[in-house]
Motif scaffolding. Sequence first.
Motif, PDB file in Angstrom:
ATOM      1  N   PHE A   1      15.114   5.495  18.570  1.00 23.67           N
ATOM      2  CA  PHE A   1      16.223   6.192  17.929  1.00 23.67           C
ATOM      3  C   PHE A   1      16.024   6.344  16.431  1.00 23.67           C
ATOM      4  O   PHE A   1      16.485   7.313  15.848  1.00 23.67           O
ATOM      5  CB  PHE A   1      17.544   5.459  18.201  1.00 23.67           C
ATOM      6  N   HIS A   2      15.352   5.373  15.812  1.00 22.24           N
ATOM      7  CA  HIS A   2      15.159   5.477  14.363  1.00 22.24           C
ATOM      8  C   HIS A   2      13.972   4.615  13.935  1.00 22.24           C
ATOM      9  O   HIS A   2      13.795   3.497  14.419  1.00 22.24           O
ATOM     10  CB  HIS A   2      16.423   5.015  13.625  1.00 22.24           C
ATOM     11  N   THR A   3      13.178   5.145  13.026  1.00 20.20           N
ATOM     12  CA  THR A   3      12.085   4.400  12.404  1.00 20.20           C
ATOM     13  C   THR A   3      12.186   4.612  10.904  1.00 20.20           C
ATOM     14  O   THR A   3      12.382   5.740  10.447  1.00 20.20           O
ATOM     15  CB  THR A   3      10.709   4.893  12.901  1.00 20.20           C
ATOM     16  N   GLY A   4      12.065   3.530  10.161  1.00 19.50           N
ATOM     17  CA  GLY A   4      12.101   3.619   8.710  1.00 19.50           C
ATOM     18  C   GLY A   4      11.016   2.749   8.112  1.00 19.50           C
ATOM     19  O   GLY A   4      10.686   1.690   8.656  1.00 19.50           O
ATOM     20  N   PHE A   5      10.460   3.196   6.996  1.00 20.10           N
ATOM     21  CA  PHE A   5       9.450   2.400   6.298  1.00 20.10           C
ATOM     22  C   PHE A   5       9.344   2.914   4.875  1.00 20.10           C
ATOM     23  O   PHE A   5       9.831   3.993   4.556  1.00 20.10           O
ATOM     24  CB  PHE A   5       8.089   2.454   6.998  1.00 20.10           C
ATOM     25  N   GLY A   6       8.711   2.125   4.036  1.00 18.10           N
ATOM     26  CA  GLY A   6       8.547   2.546   2.653  1.00 18.10           C
ATOM     27  C   GLY A   6       7.986   1.459   1.765  1.00 18.10           C
ATOM     28  O   GLY A   6       7.538   0.413   2.227  1.00 18.10           O
TER      29      GLY A   6
ATOM     30  N   VAL B   1       0.849  -1.192   0.000  1.00 20.05           N
ATOM     31  CA  VAL B   1       0.000   0.000   0.000  1.00 20.05           C
ATOM     32  C   VAL B   1       0.883   1.241   0.000  1.00 20.05           C
ATOM     33  O   VAL B   1       2.096   1.158   0.185  1.00 20.05           O
ATOM     34  CB  VAL B   1      -0.937   0.001   1.227  1.00 20.05           C
ATOM     35  N   SER B   2       0.260   2.395  -0.177  1.00 20.78           N
ATOM     36  CA  SER B   2       1.018   3.649  -0.156  1.00 20.78           C
ATOM     37  C   SER B   2       0.162   4.728   0.493  1.00 20.78           C
ATOM     38  O   SER B   2      -1.011   4.517   0.786  1.00 20.78           O
ATOM     39  CB  SER B   2       1.419   4.055  -1.579  1.00 20.78           C
TER      40      SER B   2
ATOM     41  N   SER C   1       9.396  -9.219  -5.000  1.00 21.93           N
ATOM     42  CA  SER C   1       8.140  -8.689  -5.528  1.00 21.93           C
ATOM     43  C   SER C   1       7.840  -7.399  -4.769  1.00 21.93           C
ATOM     44  O   SER C   1       8.453  -7.115  -3.748  1.00 21.93           O
ATOM     45  CB  SER C   1       7.004  -9.709  -5.365  1.00 21.93           C
ATOM     46  N   ALA C   2       6.901  -6.612  -5.257  1.00 26.51           N
ATOM     47  CA  ALA C   2       6.577  -5.338  -4.614  1.00 26.51           C
ATOM     48  C   ALA C   2       6.272  -5.571  -3.137  1.00 26.51           C
ATOM     49  O   ALA C   2       5.622  -6.545  -2.777  1.00 26.51           O
ATOM     50  CB  ALA C   2       5.392  -4.694  -5.308  1.00 26.51           C
ATOM     51  N   ALA C   3       6.777  -4.671  -2.278  1.00 24.84           N
ATOM     52  CA  ALA C   3       6.634  -4.888  -0.839  1.00 24.84           C
ATOM     53  C   ALA C   3       6.667  -3.580  -0.069  1.00 24.84           C
ATOM     54  O   ALA C   3       7.259  -2.600  -0.502  1.00 24.84           O
ATOM     55  CB  ALA C   3       7.761  -5.791  -0.336  1.00 24.84           C
ATOM     56  N   ASN C   4       6.014  -3.611   1.086  1.00 25.90           N
ATOM     57  CA  ASN C   4       6.170  -2.565   2.095  1.00 25.90           C
ATOM     58  C   ASN C   4       7.125  -3.115   3.135  1.00 25.90           C
ATOM     59  O   ASN C   4       7.145  -4.308   3.399  1.00 25.90           O
ATOM     60  CB  ASN C   4       4.848  -2.233   2.787  1.00 25.90           C
ATOM     61  N   PHE C   5       7.905  -2.239   3.740  1.00 35.52           N
ATOM     62  CA  PHE C   5       8.776  -2.643   4.835  1.00 35.52           C
ATOM     63  C   PHE C   5       8.703  -1.600   5.921  1.00 35.52           C
ATOM     64  O   PHE C   5       8.347  -0.436   5.672  1.00 35.52           O
ATOM     65  CB  PHE C   5      10.228  -2.813   4.358  1.00 35.52           C
ATOM     66  N   ALA C   6       9.009  -2.020   7.136  1.00 34.12           N
ATOM     67  CA  ALA C   6       9.047  -1.089   8.271  1.00 34.12           C
ATOM     68  C   ALA C   6      10.022  -1.649   9.290  1.00 34.12           C
ATOM     69  O   ALA C   6      10.140  -2.860   9.452  1.00 34.12           O
ATOM     70  CB  ALA C   6       7.663  -0.935   8.888  1.00 34.12           C
TER      71      ALA C   6
END
Length: 179
Positions: A89-94, A68-69, A168-173
């Motif tokens: 300290f850090h959060t990343g997603f995309g 999703v986006s 394949s297309a993916a979300n990560f966090a």
Amino acid sequence: MHTVQAPLVPRRTAAAAAVVLSGLLAAGAALSGCEYVYDDGRGPLPSATAPTFTDAALPQDPRRNLPVSGAELDAWVEQVLPETAGQVFHTGFGLLKAGTTRHESTGHLPSGTYSLTLACKSARRVSFTVRDGEFALVDLSLRCGTSRVNVIHVSEDSVLSMEVAAQSAANFAYRVSRI
């Protein structure tokens, strides 16, 4: 040579035993036909034309693993990376396109013990590699739909490098928080 004869059972006793036995069998057959019926207010049972269910498990939504986006991505991150008691300290997603790799870094982390939470949303697995310099702290292929929490220790002030790859297309966090 002695022969011992068994005492004979009188015919009257054998006949009485047969009458008692047949009486017990008849009583058992009569009682097995008894049924207790009461009205519980639920109504009649469904007819034979009603569908029968053989599996109690509900089918999963085939779209649940699609990336999703936008606002949906933000909502998903909130769900898979819940609030923590420690200092974040850090959060990343995309969002990753199929066959791509993303490289990020956490910024300065003081020495200590950290919780590293990883999550993904895709039809296939997503690979996460977390390094402290040349040393790999975490290197795993995560089955999407689950979250994974790893405890890592940084012995001196460091910057962790994060590598996320998907076929394949993916979300990560991911989230790095001090324990």
